[in-house]
Design an enzyme around this catalytic site. Structure first.
Site, short mmCIF file in Angstrom:
data_model
loop_
_atom_site.label_atom_id
_atom_site.label_comp_id
_atom_site.label_asym_id
_atom_site.label_seq_id
_atom_site.Cartn_x
_atom_site.Cartn_y
_atom_site.Cartn_z
CD1 TRP A 129 -2.32 -2.15 1.70
CD2 TRP A 129 -3.02 -1.11 -0.16
NE1 TRP A 129 -3.36 -2.89 1.15
CE2 TRP A 129 -3.80 -2.27 0.02
CE3 TRP A 129 -3.27 -0.30 -1.26
CZ2 TRP A 129 -4.83 -2.64 -0.87
CZ3 TRP A 129 -4.28 -0.66 -2.14
CH2 TRP A 129 -5.05 -1.81 -1.94
CG ASP A 159 -3.54 4.11 3.92
OD1 ASP A 159 -4.60 3.88 4.55
OD2 ASP A 159 -3.26 3.55 2.84
CE LYS A 210 -9.10 -2.95 2.94
NZ LYS A 210 -8.16 -1.94 2.53
C1 LIG Z 1 -7.51 -1.47 1.28
C2 LIG Z 1 -6.45 -0.46 1.46
C3 LIG Z 1 -6.28 0.60 0.56
C4 LIG Z 1 -7.12 0.76 -0.69
O1 LIG Z 1 -8.43 1.00 -0.41
P1 LIG Z 1 -9.48 1.25 -1.60
O2 LIG Z 1 -10.72 1.59 -0.86
O3 LIG Z 1 -9.58 -0.02 -2.38
O4 LIG Z 1 -8.97 2.37 -2.43
C5 LIG Z 1 -5.28 1.52 0.81
N1 LIG Z 1 -4.49 1.42 1.90
C6 LIG Z 1 -4.63 0.42 2.78
C7 LIG Z 1 -3.72 0.36 3.97
C8 LIG Z 1 -5.62 -0.55 2.59
O5 LIG Z 1 -5.75 -1.54 3.48
#
Ligand SMILES: *Cc1c(COP(=O)(O)O)cnc(C)c1O
Length: 360
Positions: free
Chosen positions: A102, A172, A196
């Protein structure tokens, strides 16, 4: 009706009481005679739902007054570009810490807008650890420092908060937001996709310090200009109304559980069940450095990859689903977000023990 224990990394398990409440309110929300999905985002009912969701999130995370909470769309992936567009503020470069798939994607998109200095990386260790602050080579001229505080695929989590001095720290937190208390005041900006640990896909939460607003690049789309969205209560365009409603129900559920300090206790206990077993057997293996193991995403391999298929069949038969690991890591991954009950983790460990007895 049979509900499985769902170990998906995302979209992921939601608290059952939340799903039940949403079902009960589906056709007629609080006597309004309509579903939340059918409401105007500018009507009184939805404005109340939105305000309550924001107030509950602020309370749960103890978000200081000088931070704005935005409910946006586009997923965490959109933020990979939207962060540099908004936060460069006249500077031409930013620092990124590369800890996995990521952060790599965040770096790739940031490079379209600025120079990227990779301040630290664990790529040479196959992304199995979080680089210590002493290894970081920060650039004092950077507009911000970006870190992926929980790498969902590699299962690497920062259990400490980096110190970036006056340079804003951007995180993030998609896969571990709300899993434990975090000191929001240490961050310039936090973002997280909802699917998530918050609610359904389609909603992205951004928490941003207000002094960072108002200097977006001229090319920034209006709906992705944080200042415009902050001034319009995230309603510069139609927000993800149902996602905000569901997130709000999850926030209420978290408050009923006792808040984030309580969630941390439960999450630590759940993760310990799994890691303690992984560490005492030779049959399974956790590739991640002990200090940096994620409480939310637990990748592990079996003694031989030839056993993977049989393992997935055995767990599936026991009602334990979506355990297949990401193709870049192989093996298995158990995502044990807030909504995964401890019974689910216990059932998984029992099933793993049974499988080891048969195949070990
Ligand atoms: C799932 C995830 C993303 C991407 O999320 P989307 O909603 O598919 O854009 C980005 N960063 C992390 C840490 C993630 O777990």
């Amino acid at each position: 009706m049979t509900r499985v224990f769902n170990f998906s990394a995302g979209p992921a398990v939601l608290p059952e009481p939340v799903l039940q409440q949403a079902a009960a309110e589906m056709l007629d929300w609080h006597g309004s005679g309509m579903s939340v999905m059918e409401m105007s985002h500018r009507g009184k009912e939805f404005i109340d739902i939105h305000a309550r969701a924001e107030a509950d999130l602020r309370e749960l995370m103890a978000i200081p007054k000088n931070y704005r909470v935005l409910f946006l769309q586009g997923g965490a992936s959109a933020q990979f570009a939207v962060v540099p567009m908004n936060l460069l503020r006249g500077k031409d470069r930013a620092d990124y810490v590369n800890t996995g798939q990521w952060s790599k994607k965040a770096i790739a998109d940031a490079k379209k807008y600025c120079k990227v200095n990779v301040a630290a990386s664990s790529e040479a260790d196959n992304y199995t650890r979080a680089p210590k602050q002493s290894e970081w080579k920060l650039d004092p001229g950077a507009a911000y420092v970006h870190v992926t505080t929980n790498e969902t695929i590699g299962g690497v989590e920062f259990h400490w908060t980096p110190d970036t001095g006056d340079v804003p720290l951007v995180a993030d937190m998609s896969s571990h937001i709300l899993s434990r208390p975090m000191d929001v005041s240490k961050f310039g900006l936090i973002y997280a996709g909802a699917q998530k640990n918050i609610g359904p896909a389609g909603l992205t939460i951004v928490i941003v310090r207000d002094d960072l607003l108002g200097q977006a690049l001229p090319v920034t789309p209006t709906v992705f200009d944080y200042k415009v969205q902050a001034e319009n209560d995230s309603m510069s365009n139609t927000p993800a109304t149902y996602g905000i409603y569901m997130a709000g129900l999850v926030f209420q559920w978290l408050k009923q559980q006792g808040g984030l300090a309580k969630m941390e206790q439960v999450n630590r206990a759940k993760a310990a069940l799994l890691y303690d077993y992984l560490d005492q057997t030779e049959f399974y293996h956790s590739p991640v450095a002990k200090d940096d193991r994620s409480l939310m995403n637990v990748p592990f391999t079996l003694r031989s990859a030839d056993l993977d298929k049989a393992f997935l069949q055995a767990t599936e038969a026991a009602g334990l689903t979506q355990l297949k690991g990401h193709r870049s890591v192989g093996g298995m991954r158990a995502s044990i977000y807030n909504a995964m009950p401890v019974e689910g983790v216990k059932a998984l460990v029992e099933c793993m023990k049974e499988f080891e007895r048969k195949h070990g």
